[in-house]
Scaffold this motif. Structure first.
Motif, PDB file in Angstrom:
ATOM      1  N   VAL A  22      40.955  -7.574  77.536  1.00 55.85           N
ATOM      2  CA  VAL A  22      39.828  -8.387  77.081  1.00 55.85           C
ATOM      3  C   VAL A  22      38.703  -7.545  76.500  1.00 55.85           C
ATOM      4  CG1 VAL A  22      40.326 -10.283  78.649  1.00 55.85           C
ATOM      5  CG2 VAL A  22      38.788  -8.441  79.374  1.00 55.85           C
ATOM      6  N   GLY A  23      38.832  -6.230  76.585  1.00 55.92           N
ATOM      7  CA  GLY A  23      37.814  -5.342  76.037  1.00 55.92           C
ATOM      8  C   GLY A  23      38.167  -3.894  76.279  1.00 55.92           C
ATOM      9  N   ILE A  24      37.410  -3.040  75.645  1.00 59.14           N
ATOM     10  CA  ILE A  24      37.625  -1.597  75.732  1.00 59.14           C
ATOM     11  C   ILE A  24      36.266  -0.938  75.971  1.00 59.14           C
ATOM     12  CG2 ILE A  24      38.396   0.479  74.502  1.00 59.14           C
ATOM     13  CD1 ILE A  24      40.691  -1.493  74.731  1.00 59.14           C
ATOM     14  N   VAL A  25      36.208   0.045  76.865  1.00 61.40           N
ATOM     15  CA  VAL A  25      35.042   0.894  77.036  1.00 61.40           C
ATOM     16  C   VAL A  25      35.506   2.321  76.786  1.00 61.40           C
ATOM     17  CG1 VAL A  25      33.289   1.752  78.625  1.00 61.40           C
ATOM     18  CG2 VAL A  25      33.992  -0.643  78.726  1.00 61.40           C
ATOM     19  N   GLN A  26      34.796   3.002  75.913  1.00 56.96           N
ATOM     20  CA  GLN A  26      35.158   4.383  75.589  1.00 56.96           C
ATOM     21  C   GLN A  26      33.940   5.280  75.738  1.00 56.96           C
ATOM     22  OE1 GLN A  26      36.321   4.739  71.489  1.00 56.96           O
ATOM     23  NE2 GLN A  26      34.659   3.451  70.780  1.00 56.96           N
ATOM     24  N   LEU A  27      34.182   6.545  76.008  1.00 52.69           N
ATOM     25  CA  LEU A  27      33.077   7.476  76.149  1.00 52.69           C
ATOM     26  C   LEU A  27      32.465   7.800  74.796  1.00 52.69           C
ATOM     27  CD1 LEU A  27      31.296   9.260  77.830  1.00 52.69           C
ATOM     28  CD2 LEU A  27      33.017  11.041  77.689  1.00 52.69           C
ATOM     29  N   LEU A  28      33.286   8.209  73.807  1.00 49.68           N
ATOM     30  CA  LEU A  28      32.766   8.625  72.509  1.00 49.68           C
ATOM     31  C   LEU A  28      33.487   7.895  71.390  1.00 49.68           C
ATOM     32  CD1 LEU A  28      31.047  10.538  70.719  1.00 49.68           C
ATOM     33  CD2 LEU A  28      32.966  12.143  70.810  1.00 49.68           C
ATOM     34  N   ASP A  29      32.712   7.246  70.544  1.00 45.39           N
ATOM     35  CA  ASP A  29      33.250   6.650  69.326  1.00 45.39           C
ATOM     36  C   ASP A  29      33.023   7.661  68.212  1.00 45.39           C
ATOM     37  OD1 ASP A  29      33.971   5.224  67.097  1.00 45.39           O
ATOM     38  OD2 ASP A  29      32.452   3.671  67.333  1.00 45.39           O
ATOM     39  N   ARG A  30      34.098   8.258  67.726  1.00 43.32           N
ATOM     40  CA  ARG A  30      33.973   9.235  66.641  1.00 43.32           C
ATOM     41  C   ARG A  30      33.759   8.553  65.297  1.00 43.32           C
ATOM     42  NH1 ARG A  30      38.678  13.643  67.624  1.00 43.32           N
ATOM     43  NH2 ARG A  30      39.043  13.041  69.773  1.00 43.32           N
ATOM     44  N   GLY A  49      39.943  -9.780  70.753  1.00 42.91           N
ATOM     45  CA  GLY A  49      39.140 -10.990  70.849  1.00 42.91           C
ATOM     46  C   GLY A  49      37.876 -11.038  70.033  1.00 42.91           C
ATOM     47  N   GLY A  50      37.555 -10.012  69.257  1.00 43.97           N
ATOM     48  CA  GLY A  50      36.418 -10.116  68.354  1.00 43.97           C
ATOM     49  C   GLY A  50      35.297  -9.142  68.604  1.00 43.97           C
ATOM     50  N   LYS A  51      34.265  -9.315  67.813  1.00 45.96           N
ATOM     51  CA  LYS A  51      33.106  -8.432  67.796  1.00 45.96           C
ATOM     52  C   LYS A  51      32.488  -8.275  69.182  1.00 45.96           C
ATOM     53  CE  LYS A  51      30.634  -6.231  64.698  1.00 45.96           C
ATOM     54  NZ  LYS A  51      31.207  -5.012  64.201  1.00 45.96           N
ATOM     55  N   GLY A  52      32.161  -7.034  69.520  1.00 48.84           N
ATOM     56  CA  GLY A  52      31.520  -6.750  70.793  1.00 48.84           C
ATOM     57  C   GLY A  52      32.477  -6.442  71.932  1.00 48.84           C
ATOM     58  N   ARG A  53      33.781  -6.488  71.674  1.00 48.18           N
ATOM     59  CA  ARG A  53      34.776  -6.253  72.730  1.00 48.18           C
ATOM     60  C   ARG A  53      35.099  -4.775  72.928  1.00 48.18           C
ATOM     61  NH1 ARG A  53      37.174 -10.695  75.407  1.00 48.18           N
ATOM     62  NH2 ARG A  53      36.111 -12.518  74.592  1.00 48.18           N
ATOM     63  N   VAL A  54      34.589  -3.905  72.050  1.00 47.14           N
ATOM     64  CA  VAL A  54      34.723  -2.458  72.215  1.00 47.14           C
ATOM     65  C   VAL A  54      33.321  -1.897  72.386  1.00 47.14           C
ATOM     66  CG1 VAL A  54      35.422  -0.274  71.159  1.00 47.14           C
ATOM     67  CG2 VAL A  54      36.846  -2.308  70.846  1.00 47.14           C
ATOM     68  N   GLN A  55      33.070  -1.277  73.524  1.00 50.71           N
ATOM     69  CA  GLN A  55      31.769  -0.691  73.817  1.00 50.71           C
ATOM     70  C   GLN A  55      31.911   0.817  73.958  1.00 50.71           C
ATOM     71  OE1 GLN A  55      28.756  -2.437  74.033  1.00 50.71           O
ATOM     72  NE2 GLN A  55      30.047  -4.068  73.188  1.00 50.71           N
ATOM     73  N   SER A  56      30.918   1.536  73.472  1.00 53.51           N
ATOM     74  CA  SER A  56      30.920   2.999  73.522  1.00 53.51           C
ATOM     75  C   SER A  56      29.709   3.490  74.297  1.00 53.51           C
ATOM     76  CB  SER A  56      30.870   3.573  72.104  1.00 53.51           C
ATOM     77  OG  SER A  56      31.907   3.060  71.314  1.00 53.51           O
ATOM     78  N   VAL A  57      29.908   4.496  75.121  1.00 62.53           N
ATOM     79  CA  VAL A  57      28.799   5.133  75.816  1.00 62.53           C
ATOM     80  C   VAL A  57      27.978   5.925  74.799  1.00 62.53           C
ATOM     81  CG1 VAL A  57      28.189   6.845  77.576  1.00 62.53           C
ATOM     82  CG2 VAL A  57      30.067   5.234  77.989  1.00 62.53           C
TER      83      VAL A  57
END
Length: 100
Positions: A22-30, A49-57
């Protein structure tokens, strides 16, 4: 996130085991260009599932901004070269790239 290959493999493993991503959390978005030539985060968000489902620290531009503000010219130059080769460029101004 780079090209998103590892994320796609992890998503396949989760789904093959019966899970739902349902989403992804990653440390660094290159902030790289993905398989389809667009922003990798946009590609992966469309799969979960759409915009906002991948978050980066942290985003690469944030790290580059830190390096610029702290006189780390050599590291910044290396990251700029990396971004030039692999990074997304769609209409991003230097202000957007570095947050200045």
């Amino acid at each position: 996130m780079t090209a998103g290959t590892a994320i796609r493999l992890a998503m396949d493993s989760i789904q093959n085991a019966g899970g739902i991503v349902v989403g992804i959390v990653q440390l660094l978005d290159r902030e790289e260009v993905g398989k389809d030539g667009q922003n990798t985060v946009d590609e992966i968000e469309s799969l979960v599932g759409g915009k906002g489902r991948v978050q980066s620290v942290l985003r690469m531009r944030d790290l580059m901004h830190f390096l610029a503000e702290n006189g780390k010219e050599e590291l910044l130059a290396a990251m700029e070269a990396y971004r030039e080769q692999y990074g997304r460029k769609e209409g991003m101004t230097p202000m957007q790239l570095y947050g200045f």
